[in-house]
Write an enzyme that holds these catalytic residues in place. Structure first.
Site, PDB file in Angstrom:
ATOM      1  CB  SER A  80      -0.908   0.004   1.234  1.00  0.00           C
ATOM      2  OG  SER A  80      -0.130   0.137   2.412  1.00  0.00           O
ATOM      3  CG  ASP A  89     -12.833   3.309  14.096  1.00  0.00           C
ATOM      4  OD1 ASP A  89     -12.131   2.961  15.062  1.00  0.00           O
ATOM      5  OD2 ASP A  89     -12.901   4.474  13.689  1.00  0.00           O
ATOM      6  CG  HIS A 123     -13.342   5.817  17.888  1.00  0.00           C
ATOM      7  ND1 HIS A 123     -14.090   6.558  18.779  1.00  0.00           N
ATOM      8  CD2 HIS A 123     -14.206   5.379  16.937  1.00  0.00           C
ATOM      9  CE1 HIS A 123     -15.370   6.552  18.376  1.00  0.00           C
ATOM     10  NE2 HIS A 123     -15.464   5.839  17.263  1.00  0.00           N
ATOM     11  CD  GLU A 128     -18.617  10.177  14.194  1.00  0.00           C
ATOM     12  OE1 GLU A 128     -17.474  10.649  14.313  1.00  0.00           O
ATOM     13  OE2 GLU A 128     -18.827   8.946  14.126  1.00  0.00           O
ATOM     14  CB  SER A 152     -21.930  43.170  10.066  1.00  0.00           C
ATOM     15  OG  SER A 152     -23.030  42.308   9.790  1.00  0.00           O
TER      16      SER A 152
HETATM   17  P1  NAD Z   1      -6.635   5.897   8.175  1.00  0.00           P
HETATM   18  O1  NAD Z   1      -7.686   5.428   7.248  1.00  0.00           O
HETATM   19  O2  NAD Z   1      -6.007   7.244   7.949  1.00  0.00           O
HETATM   20  O3  NAD Z   1      -5.436   4.843   8.216  1.00  0.00           O
HETATM   21  C1  NAD Z   1      -5.649   3.464   8.348  1.00  0.00           C
HETATM   22  C2  NAD Z   1      -4.425   2.722   7.841  1.00  0.00           C
HETATM   23  O4  NAD Z   1      -4.695   1.332   8.016  1.00  0.00           O
HETATM   24  C3  NAD Z   1      -4.125   2.941   6.360  1.00  0.00           C
HETATM   25  O5  NAD Z   1      -2.759   3.257   6.198  1.00  0.00           O
HETATM   26  C4  NAD Z   1      -4.460   1.575   5.720  1.00  0.00           C
HETATM   27  O6  NAD Z   1      -3.599   1.253   4.630  1.00  0.00           O
HETATM   28  C5  NAD Z   1      -4.231   0.628   6.873  1.00  0.00           C
HETATM   29  N1  NAD Z   1      -5.025  -0.600   6.748  1.00  0.00           N
HETATM   30  C6  NAD Z   1      -6.311  -0.753   6.381  1.00  0.00           C
HETATM   31  N2  NAD Z   1      -6.678  -2.051   6.392  1.00  0.00           N
HETATM   32  C7  NAD Z   1      -5.585  -2.731   6.801  1.00  0.00           C
HETATM   33  C8  NAD Z   1      -5.314  -4.119   6.999  1.00  0.00           C
HETATM   34  N3  NAD Z   1      -6.269  -5.035   6.787  1.00  0.00           N
HETATM   35  N4  NAD Z   1      -4.076  -4.465   7.424  1.00  0.00           N
HETATM   36  C9  NAD Z   1      -3.127  -3.538   7.628  1.00  0.00           C
HETATM   37  N5  NAD Z   1      -3.304  -2.222   7.445  1.00  0.00           N
HETATM   38  C10 NAD Z   1      -4.522  -1.826   7.028  1.00  0.00           C
HETATM   39  O7  NAD Z   1      -7.259   5.808   9.666  1.00  0.00           O
HETATM   40  P2  NAD Z   1      -7.184   6.902  10.844  1.00  0.00           P
HETATM   41  O8  NAD Z   1      -8.054   8.078  10.508  1.00  0.00           O
HETATM   42  O9  NAD Z   1      -5.757   7.128  11.216  1.00  0.00           O
HETATM   43  O10 NAD Z   1      -7.951   6.108  12.011  1.00  0.00           O
HETATM   44  C11 NAD Z   1      -7.308   5.139  12.807  1.00  0.00           C
HETATM   45  C12 NAD Z   1      -7.964   5.122  14.178  1.00  0.00           C
HETATM   46  O11 NAD Z   1      -7.763   6.397  14.803  1.00  0.00           O
HETATM   47  C13 NAD Z   1      -9.463   4.901  14.165  1.00  0.00           C
HETATM   48  O12 NAD Z   1      -9.801   4.135  15.289  1.00  0.00           O
HETATM   49  C14 NAD Z   1     -10.037   6.311  14.297  1.00  0.00           C
HETATM   50  O13 NAD Z   1     -11.325   6.337  14.873  1.00  0.00           O
HETATM   51  C15 NAD Z   1      -9.013   6.917  15.226  1.00  0.00           C
HETATM   52  N6  NAD Z   1      -8.928   8.387  15.227  1.00  0.00           N
HETATM   53  C16 NAD Z   1      -8.780   9.076  14.057  1.00  0.00           C
HETATM   54  C17 NAD Z   1      -8.648  10.463  14.073  1.00  0.00           C
HETATM   55  C18 NAD Z   1      -8.446  11.250  12.798  1.00  0.00           C
HETATM   56  O14 NAD Z   1      -8.476  12.474  12.868  1.00  0.00           O
HETATM   57  N7  NAD Z   1      -8.205  10.649  11.641  1.00  0.00           N
HETATM   58  C19 NAD Z   1      -8.649  11.155  15.306  1.00  0.00           C
HETATM   59  C20 NAD Z   1      -8.754  10.422  16.483  1.00  0.00           C
HETATM   60  C21 NAD Z   1      -8.892   9.032  16.424  1.00  0.00           C
HETATM   61 MG    MG Z   2     -14.482  12.524  16.471  1.00  0.00          MG
END
Ligand code: NAD
Ligand code: MG
Length: 339
Positions: A51, A83, A108, A195, A252
């Protein structure tokens, strides 16, 4: 007042001897892994082989493997996968490698709170959730600052889980700004409600309804777009910087008076009653069941709703107008993982 924890309350030395896995090198994953690594922790990352994220992690000089390999090696495993895929990956590639005394971490609470993932009772379970996107978590860390975080302990067989969570928050820069203790339940329920009612659901419907009202009344869609969508950012930036009062101060007097006398006609008692129902659906798990089932079916409703949004008039006007805005550099195409 909820208590706040800072650098002085967090001891990195409890995390230092641990082998740390960061699963998923996306928005959060890259920030946690790089910040912890710069904080002197022993970190390996995992993503899908081949990836974009995999290549990125390699270029960033981090030790890299599959989820299977890295989970087997690690003592502390942070799950930063999308998630909706966490349960499947947990069952097949994480759970088989969990040993008593290991720690499982999340950013999360959804999968733990709604029991999609039920870790063995001898495993510590914690959450460290930055209140900002990953690029901000990384950038502020590099600037010697941090993004505030929430943290929570779900189960604590070793007795050191809170100390580990605080150390993690410190390692990613969070305790420089301050971190707040919460529970998986509160984090999950407030996040889903926010959300749905306000951030994604409420604001998008408000924008569409305002746009449609003006266009149906015969005004040019370009004007409707600027008024109802484009200028939203100016207002939200003011809320973000100084709350409702700064917004009122900066617009304003006409806008302030019109807004204060008319806004409550949009958010009526009926709207508030509906918000309570949405919150009840979140609390009862009804929303979670619906979303889990939607994913099990391959997201049919999600695809339909996405397509409907893409073909809405406001999207067509916006796509024509945004090239006029030289300061925007966001690509129009969805990102790799959005489809
Ligand atoms: P993201 O989509 O940015 O990244 C997920 C990563 O996982 C990607 O690099 C993808 O290639 C990889 N991936 C997907 N399927 C996979 C698999 N089967 N095996 C290995 N790798 C795999 O996700 P994110 O936004 O960083 O979210 C991750 C967690 O953080 C979630 O639980 C989300 O709720 C939480 N979170 C996100 C934010 C935010 O602002 N993005 C803020 C707080 C918490
Ligand atoms: Mg949030």
């Amino acid at each position: 007042m909820t208590s706040m924890y800072y650098d002085k309350d967090a001891d990195l030395s409890v995390l230092q001897p641990k082998k740390i896995a960061v699963l998923g090198y996306g928005s959060q994953g890259h920030a946690h892994a790089l910040n912890l690594s710069d904080s002197g922790m022993n970190v390996r990352v995992a993503d899908r082989k081949g990836s974009k994220a995999w290549e990125q992690a390699k270029n960033d000089g981090l030790e890299l493997g599959t989820v299977d390999e890295v989970s087997q090696w690690a003592d502390v495993i942070m799950v930063l996968l999308p998630d909706q895929y966490q349960k499947e990956v947990y069952d097949s590639q994480i759970a088989p490698h969990l040993k008593p005394g290991d720690t499982l971490a999340f950013a999360h609470g959804f999968n733990i709170h709604f029991k999609q993932i039920v870790p063995p009772s001898e495993v510590n379970v914690m959450m460290i959730a930055p209140k900002g996107p990953g690029h901000l978590v990384r950038r502020t860390y590099q600037d010697g600052k941090g993004v505030p975080c929430l943290f929570a302990v779900h189960q604590d067989p070793s007795g050191e889980t809170k100390a580990l969570a605080l150390a993690w928050a410190r390692g990613i820069g969070g305790t420089r700004a301050g971190v707040i203790e919460t529970t998986f339940k509160d984090e999950t329920e407030t996040d889903l409600f926010g959300e749905q009612a306000v951030l994604c659901g409420g604001s998008a419907e408000l924008i569409k309804a305002g746009f449609e009202t003006l266009v149906e009344a015969g005004y040019p869609p370009e004007l409707a777009y600027f008024e109802c969508l484009h200028e939203m950012k100016l207002i939200v930036d003011l809320y973000y910087e100084g709350g409702l009062s700064l917004m009122n101060y900066s617009v304003s007097d006409t806008a302030e008076y019109g807004g204060m006398t008319r806004g409550s006609r949009i958010i009526t008692d009926e709207t508030r009653a509906e918000m309570k129902k949405m919150l009840e659906d979140v609390q009862s798990g009804a929303f979670a069941r619906e979303w889990i089932e939607e994913n099990a079916q391959g997201q049919p409703r999600m695809q339909q709703l996405r397509a409907a949004t893409r073909s809405h008039g406001i999207e067509e006007v916006g796509a024509r107008l945004r090239p006029m805005m030289s300061w925007l550099n966001r690509p129009e195409e969805p990102r790799e993982d959005e489809e």
